[in-house]
Design a protein around this motif. Sequence first.
Motif, mmCIF file in Angstrom:
data_model
loop_
_atom_site.group_PDB
_atom_site.id
_atom_site.type_symbol
_atom_site.label_atom_id
_atom_site.label_comp_id
_atom_site.label_asym_id
_atom_site.label_seq_id
_atom_site.Cartn_x
_atom_site.Cartn_y
_atom_site.Cartn_z
ATOM 1 N N ARG A 125 0.840 -1.190 0.000
ATOM 2 C CA ARG A 125 0.000 0.000 0.000
ATOM 3 C C ARG A 125 0.875 1.241 0.000
ATOM 4 N NH1 ARG A 125 -4.217 1.487 4.866
ATOM 5 N NH2 ARG A 125 -5.416 3.093 3.797
ATOM 6 N N ALA A 126 0.481 2.240 -0.773
ATOM 7 C CA ALA A 126 1.205 3.503 -0.825
ATOM 8 C C ALA A 126 0.206 4.650 -0.786
ATOM 9 C CB ALA A 126 2.060 3.595 -2.088
ATOM 10 N N LEU A 127 0.586 5.711 -0.090
ATOM 11 C CA LEU A 127 -0.229 6.911 -0.023
ATOM 12 C C LEU A 127 0.620 8.077 -0.489
ATOM 13 C CD1 LEU A 127 -1.030 5.046 2.677
ATOM 14 C CD2 LEU A 127 -2.668 6.897 2.967
ATOM 15 N N HIS A 128 0.111 8.776 -1.510
ATOM 16 C CA HIS A 128 0.881 9.884 -2.054
ATOM 17 C C HIS A 128 0.168 11.198 -1.785
ATOM 18 C CE1 HIS A 128 3.924 11.800 -4.508
ATOM 19 N NE2 HIS A 128 2.955 12.562 -4.986
ATOM 20 N N PHE A 129 0.935 12.186 -1.308
ATOM 21 C CA PHE A 129 0.416 13.523 -1.040
ATOM 22 C C PHE A 129 0.966 14.473 -2.091
ATOM 23 C CE2 PHE A 129 -0.290 11.403 2.891
ATOM 24 C CZ PHE A 129 -1.272 12.103 3.591
ATOM 25 N N CYS A 130 0.081 15.220 -2.746
ATOM 26 C CA CYS A 130 0.529 16.174 -3.756
ATOM 27 C C CYS A 130 -0.534 17.222 -3.986
ATOM 28 C CB CYS A 130 0.865 15.472 -5.067
ATOM 29 S SG CYS A 130 -0.564 14.779 -5.932
ATOM 30 N N GLY A 131 -0.127 18.328 -4.608
ATOM 31 C CA GLY A 131 -1.083 19.309 -5.072
ATOM 32 C C GLY A 131 -1.723 18.829 -6.362
ATOM 33 N N PHE A 132 -2.937 19.274 -6.627
ATOM 34 C CA PHE A 132 -3.642 18.798 -7.812
ATOM 35 C C PHE A 132 -2.859 19.097 -9.080
ATOM 36 C CE2 PHE A 132 -6.620 19.439 -11.345
ATOM 37 C CZ PHE A 132 -7.195 18.175 -11.385
ATOM 38 N N GLY A 133 -2.205 20.248 -9.141
ATOM 39 C CA GLY A 133 -1.470 20.621 -10.332
ATOM 40 C C GLY A 133 -0.336 19.683 -10.679
#
Length: 528
Positions: free
Chosen positions: A277-285
Amino acid sequence: MSAPLWITATPPASHGELHIGHLAGPYVAADVLSRHLRADGQPVLFSTGMADHADSVRVRALRGGRKPEEVAEGYGAAIAADWLRAKVAFDQIVRPRQDRGYRRWLQNLFLELYGQGIIVARTRLQPYCPSCELWLTGAMVIGACPTCGARSEGSLCHECARPTDAELMDPVCALCGSPGRPRRCRRPYLPLEPLREPLAEYWASTVSSPRLAVLCEGLLEDGLPEVGVGHPGDWGVPVPVDDFRDQRIDACFEAAVMHLFGYGYVSGNEQRSLPERALHFCGFGHSFCHAVLLPAILIARGVKLPQEMHVNETYRIDTERAWDSGGGPGLWALDVLTEFGSDTVRRHVLEARPLGRRTDFRRDRLDRTRQVLEETWNSWLGRLFAAVREECAGLVPDTEPGGAGWEALRRRLLRAAEDLREAYGPEAFDPRRAVALLDEVVSCAADFGYVNVSERRRTRGEHLPPIVAQLSVAAALTSWAWPLMPEGAGRLAAALRMRAGGPVGPGALNPPCPGTRLDPPSGPVFGF
């Protein structure tokens, strides 16, 4: 030990310092989740990288008459320092220009994809600046997005998150402003259409925001694009194909796969399996690189990575209200962290986190956050420490928690602990809710203290149980507030002679051992 849950955050381009919007986006939020899971005893790998080879680094260097290496190294060091000041604790930061073996790893991955026919050669019209004698790719070119019409660069549109590549409308050179002239250019591309079915299946099973789901559905509906993964230039990792000796691997491709290097994923029989399992945090852009390009590359290699996307919107700057006391724009992470401290800044950006909608940074609201910590949190703790010093000679009393309203308050606190676990956890991650719950805990404890202050006038020891009850709440905050405000939670734990960062749960609601001599800090506990 089970495989760690993998948390990643978008690698920032090292062409400038972090500003308050970066902290409000992926980095602090991802750190909160990482800290909570570690405190709960779960194995976690929290990683990011530095996008040293972004075209924006090259543009910054050309405008300032500097070398790109100098720009990347200087701002990369500043970004890492800002993370430390903000208490964002990564396990792994990929540094492309420093990490041994990175360049070879990236070229080998590119070469394997090219050899398998996943990356192909295409000849297309590309804007060129005759005045600067430069191909206009990435941040070197500015124009209108062909999809949404927003002002964009020649790689990705940060408004609609779609690739723009060579299709910008009215392209101009970012250096001199001259209109870009179309010329034929042969470059490597990664066509996504052959991966339509597995990508559609992958996106259907991926946990993401509705806006990101709409992006993926729109790409499928309009026809999946061919993504440029190399471009002419002299900055970045060379494309390891003889036909493209004068080209460099595109920064979007590099940002998408950089996390794999940090995790230890390599090619061939030696490859390390990716986590469950991986969770990625980013801005929509920036979501295209991580929600579209990375899964496509892995799928093409026969790998499916269960991935959840935590996407934030833009944290806009209200320039009229963002000025500091010295008359300058208080926008940079270094400035606000130096003036307000990590507790105040972390709490503020999480409370104002642009989730599902754009939110604004305003200086007066940051001041108000500091005021809440000072007048509610620190004021209550100051009164509590004073009561222990004056009534108990600075020692934790040997009695059970109690006092008027304690049982009702205790039940409320136990419910708050369960709600905090949910707000901090990956299944229903909501740091805004965590801020509200912690404020409620502190406000209730402060009210309880005021209600029971008259007990000190009694002579039979009735004043001691309310003090111990409040010490129980303070002890709980060393765990409950740790993911959100680790600096203050650490100070509070030191004052109570406890260890900070325990599991978030009802078990934390226990006072320090009787007879413990408290050691309150000389200044504020939370913030400064």
